[in-house]
Design a protein around this motif. Sequence first.
Motif, mmCIF file in Angstrom:
data_model
loop_
_atom_site.group_PDB
_atom_site.id
_atom_site.type_symbol
_atom_site.label_atom_id
_atom_site.label_comp_id
_atom_site.label_asym_id
_atom_site.label_seq_id
_atom_site.Cartn_x
_atom_site.Cartn_y
_atom_site.Cartn_z
ATOM 1 N N MET A 19 0.816 -1.208 0.000
ATOM 2 C CA MET A 19 0.000 0.000 0.000
ATOM 3 C C MET A 19 0.856 1.267 0.000
ATOM 4 O O MET A 19 0.530 2.253 -0.675
ATOM 5 C CB MET A 19 -0.943 0.005 1.219
ATOM 6 N N SER A 20 1.942 1.245 0.726
ATOM 7 C CA SER A 20 2.763 2.452 0.847
ATOM 8 C C SER A 20 3.525 2.774 -0.434
ATOM 9 O O SER A 20 4.049 3.882 -0.587
ATOM 10 C CB SER A 20 3.756 2.295 2.009
ATOM 11 N N TYR A 21 3.621 1.799 -1.363
ATOM 12 C CA TYR A 21 4.352 2.025 -2.610
ATOM 13 C C TYR A 21 3.438 2.441 -3.768
ATOM 14 O O TYR A 21 3.910 2.731 -4.853
ATOM 15 C CB TYR A 21 5.091 0.750 -3.028
ATOM 16 N N ARG A 22 2.170 2.450 -3.530
ATOM 17 C CA ARG A 22 1.230 2.631 -4.639
ATOM 18 C C ARG A 22 1.068 4.091 -5.053
ATOM 19 O O ARG A 22 1.114 5.001 -4.228
ATOM 20 C CB ARG A 22 -0.148 2.062 -4.265
ATOM 21 N N ARG A 23 0.831 4.261 -6.361
ATOM 22 C CA ARG A 23 0.405 5.559 -6.919
ATOM 23 C C ARG A 23 -0.973 5.318 -7.541
ATOM 24 O O ARG A 23 -1.128 5.208 -8.748
ATOM 25 C CB ARG A 23 1.418 6.067 -7.932
ATOM 26 N N ASP A 24 -1.943 5.199 -6.644
ATOM 27 C CA ASP A 24 -3.289 4.738 -6.979
ATOM 28 C C ASP A 24 -4.186 5.934 -7.326
ATOM 29 O O ASP A 24 -4.526 6.744 -6.456
ATOM 30 C CB ASP A 24 -3.852 3.973 -5.781
ATOM 31 N N THR A 25 -4.577 6.036 -8.591
ATOM 32 C CA THR A 25 -5.358 7.206 -9.016
ATOM 33 C C THR A 25 -6.810 7.162 -8.545
ATOM 34 O O THR A 25 -7.436 8.214 -8.398
ATOM 35 C CB THR A 25 -5.319 7.359 -10.548
ATOM 36 N N MET A 28 0.289 12.731 -3.021
ATOM 37 C CA MET A 28 0.234 11.313 -3.367
ATOM 38 C C MET A 28 1.128 10.946 -4.543
ATOM 39 O O MET A 28 1.069 9.816 -5.036
ATOM 40 C CB MET A 28 -1.227 10.933 -3.680
ATOM 41 N N ASN A 29 1.926 11.902 -5.012
ATOM 42 C CA ASN A 29 2.812 11.663 -6.151
ATOM 43 C C ASN A 29 2.023 11.209 -7.388
ATOM 44 O O ASN A 29 2.360 10.250 -8.066
ATOM 45 C CB ASN A 29 3.880 10.620 -5.805
ATOM 46 N N ILE A 30 0.955 11.924 -7.654
ATOM 47 C CA ILE A 30 0.068 11.647 -8.791
ATOM 48 C C ILE A 30 0.114 12.831 -9.745
ATOM 49 O O ILE A 30 0.025 13.993 -9.317
ATOM 50 C CB ILE A 30 -1.393 11.424 -8.326
ATOM 51 N N GLY A 31 0.241 12.560 -11.023
ATOM 52 C CA GLY A 31 0.170 13.629 -12.025
ATOM 53 C C GLY A 31 -1.278 14.032 -12.273
ATOM 54 O O GLY A 31 -2.188 13.207 -12.160
ATOM 55 N N ILE A 32 -1.491 15.291 -12.631
ATOM 56 C CA ILE A 32 -2.858 15.761 -12.870
ATOM 57 C C ILE A 32 -2.892 16.734 -14.041
ATOM 58 O O ILE A 32 -2.029 17.600 -14.176
ATOM 59 C CB ILE A 32 -3.456 16.416 -11.595
ATOM 60 N N ASP A 33 -3.898 16.549 -14.895
ATOM 61 C CA ASP A 33 -4.154 17.476 -15.993
ATOM 62 C C ASP A 33 -5.608 17.928 -15.886
ATOM 63 O O ASP A 33 -6.528 17.077 -15.879
ATOM 64 C CB ASP A 33 -3.912 16.811 -17.350
ATOM 65 N N ILE A 34 -5.825 19.232 -15.768
ATOM 66 C CA ILE A 34 -7.163 19.793 -15.570
ATOM 67 C C ILE A 34 -7.566 20.576 -16.810
ATOM 68 O O ILE A 34 -6.905 21.541 -17.190
ATOM 69 C CB ILE A 34 -7.200 20.718 -14.338
ATOM 70 N N ASP A 35 -8.659 20.141 -17.439
ATOM 71 C CA ASP A 35 -9.154 20.806 -18.650
ATOM 72 C C ASP A 35 -10.507 21.444 -18.358
ATOM 73 O O ASP A 35 -11.512 20.746 -18.205
ATOM 74 C CB ASP A 35 -9.278 19.792 -19.795
ATOM 75 N N LEU A 36 -10.542 22.772 -18.269
ATOM 76 C CA LEU A 36 -11.799 23.513 -18.119
ATOM 77 C C LEU A 36 -12.349 23.759 -19.519
ATOM 78 O O LEU A 36 -11.887 24.631 -20.237
ATOM 79 C CB LEU A 36 -11.552 24.842 -17.399
ATOM 80 N N TRP A 37 -13.366 22.967 -19.908
ATOM 81 C CA TRP A 37 -13.838 23.033 -21.286
ATOM 82 C C TRP A 37 -15.192 23.725 -21.436
ATOM 83 O O TRP A 37 -15.653 23.973 -22.548
ATOM 84 C CB TRP A 37 -13.888 21.650 -21.923
ATOM 85 N N MET A 38 -15.840 24.043 -20.325
ATOM 86 C CA MET A 38 -17.040 24.884 -20.382
ATOM 87 C C MET A 38 -16.965 25.911 -19.266
ATOM 88 O O MET A 38 -16.717 25.571 -18.114
ATOM 89 C CB MET A 38 -18.332 24.064 -20.227
#
Length: 410
Positions: A231-237, A312-322
Amino acid sequence: MTSFQSDIEETLPWLSSFGAAPDGGITRLLYSPQWLEAQQQFKSRMQQDGLQTRFDEVGNLYGRINGTRYPEEVILSGSHIDSVVNGGNLDGQFGALAAWLAIRRLYKTYGAPLRTLEMVALAEEEGSRFPYVFWGSKNIFGQADPEDVRHISDAKGIPFTQAMSECGFTLAAAPLKPRADIKTFVELHIEQGRILETHQQEIGVVTAIVGQRRYTVMLSGESNHAGSTPMSYRRDTVHAFSRICCESIAKAQAMGDPLVLTFGKVEPQPNTVNVVPGKTCFTIDCRHTDAALLKAFTGELEADMRRICDEMNIGIDIDLWMDEAPVPMDTHLVDKLETICQSEKLNYRLMHSGAGHDSQIFAPQVPTCLIFMPSIGGISHNPAEATHIKDLAAGVKTLALMLYELAYKE
């Protein structure tokens, strides 16, 4: 003005028969055979009542009674004639039907108006067949760019231009010339919510249509074995999404009405039982009647999502499309509707609309108001969509009284 109940009982089943399904729902998509038949039969019925009828270049249907003193000033009322797939028989089409019934009654009772009275069955609002919304109302004001639809197709691969042509309409080379003769627009619609029903009120006088911000968010972590990855090694989205969802909804609940927040679509990858999900894509729909508060709240959500993903060492891309701003209704017309409701002793409330309507396209261009009727159980976009006949009749009566004030009085 006498009740419209018998008029509704005769005409609503008739109009609902075009595109009807055995379960009572309606599928009437833009430029489909069912859509064309509904518009053509509607046109024929209005002609029998003495209305002058016409289609515009994209299939909006009009029926009018010319004004005797100010014919160049048009009081317009109506709504969209298309439906969602297997929708109900009130959303959209009842507003067009009600405009016809109201104008027909006014003409028979009082003769020709001072200002031109016109109803419209708008070609499209829902975006259920093609990836485009408000095609009908946007074309009235020259806001629809033909290039935006020239190369799109429906789910079956039928091009927009082909479907349009098969119904007898041709896509223009450039945006249409905006209409300049519309003095006022009035739309009648079911609430599609349960506020009026809950408070046992028969009419909603809408003060504004909410603004909307919609996002698509992609989280990127690492797919790995569900059994051999501690569990401690996971990069769970999905874990990251769950934190984002819970924190955001808690914040929305704390802020309270009229803000609403929805995580409507979630797609984890690879979406299998024994793999830690390395990617998760989800949507956000956030609405409020105040543009500044909507922007501030969603700005906080964006910052919170980035903080959680950093932790959490997770990448994120946020697209505001409206990013649609709230649309207020005309205050003078709202006041006039209130006066009508008070004089008729109607149980009404001032309220906002949480859903989008054609009125939001009209309102920035011409004085506009929107009238709501209760929805049983708040159900809409569903064959079970329903409103009590007495409430439908009260809605049409309110609309007719409003049109009388606008078209028959100096």
